[in-house]
Design a protein around this motif. Structure first.
Motif, mmCIF file in Angstrom:
data_model
loop_
_atom_site.group_PDB
_atom_site.id
_atom_site.type_symbol
_atom_site.label_atom_id
_atom_site.label_comp_id
_atom_site.label_asym_id
_atom_site.label_seq_id
_atom_site.Cartn_x
_atom_site.Cartn_y
_atom_site.Cartn_z
ATOM 1 N N LEU A 5 21.666 -1.015 -52.805
ATOM 2 C CA LEU A 5 21.657 -0.906 -51.353
ATOM 3 C C LEU A 5 20.255 -0.606 -50.852
ATOM 4 N N THR A 8 18.098 -3.851 -51.358
ATOM 5 C CA THR A 8 18.535 -5.073 -50.695
ATOM 6 C C THR A 8 18.868 -4.878 -49.219
ATOM 7 N N CYS A 9 19.438 -3.758 -48.861
ATOM 8 C CA CYS A 9 19.999 -3.579 -47.525
ATOM 9 C C CYS A 9 19.195 -2.647 -46.621
ATOM 10 N N HIS A 13 19.390 -2.133 -42.559
ATOM 11 C CA HIS A 13 20.369 -1.108 -42.219
ATOM 12 C C HIS A 13 19.811 0.301 -42.279
ATOM 13 N N ILE A 46 28.988 -9.377 -47.329
ATOM 14 C CA ILE A 46 27.801 -9.310 -48.190
ATOM 15 C C ILE A 46 27.560 -10.644 -48.880
ATOM 16 N N MET A 54 22.927 -11.552 -40.607
ATOM 17 C CA MET A 54 22.891 -11.012 -41.964
ATOM 18 C C MET A 54 22.893 -12.177 -42.936
ATOM 19 N N HIS A 57 24.200 -13.009 -49.537
ATOM 20 C CA HIS A 57 23.612 -12.413 -50.729
ATOM 21 C C HIS A 57 24.271 -12.901 -52.009
#
Length: 79
Positions: A5, A8-9, A13, A46, A54, A57
């Motif tokens: 997370l 990647t996120c 976020h 995701i 978004m 992935h």
């Protein structure tokens, strides 16, 4: 999952999962689920991305990583 997370996120976020309106990245810790709050819904989001905001992935993360990150995102949810 937290490491994935973060790698990647986090850029969209945020480190705390609270989102970033500039990127259109929603808060992952509140009780608002734009596309459903079930584990299966999060996995779809995701893997496939959403509305051009978004990115998908599924070519970046393995199915196992997607599952783990989805479960982690679900655990961030505060009721």
């Amino acid at each position: 999952a937290a490491k994935v997370l973060a790698q990647t996120c986090q850029a969209c976020h945020g480190a705390d999962g609270k989102g970033n309106v500039v990127f259109g990245a929603p808060n992952l810790t509140d009780n608002i689920w734009l596309y459903g709050g079930k584990l299966s819904d999060i996995k779809i989001t995701i893997a496939n991305g959403r509305n051009g905001n978004m990115p998908a992935h599924e070519h970046i993360l393995s199915p196992e990583s997607i599952h783990l990150v989805s479960a982690y995102v679900l655990s961030l949810h505060k009721e």
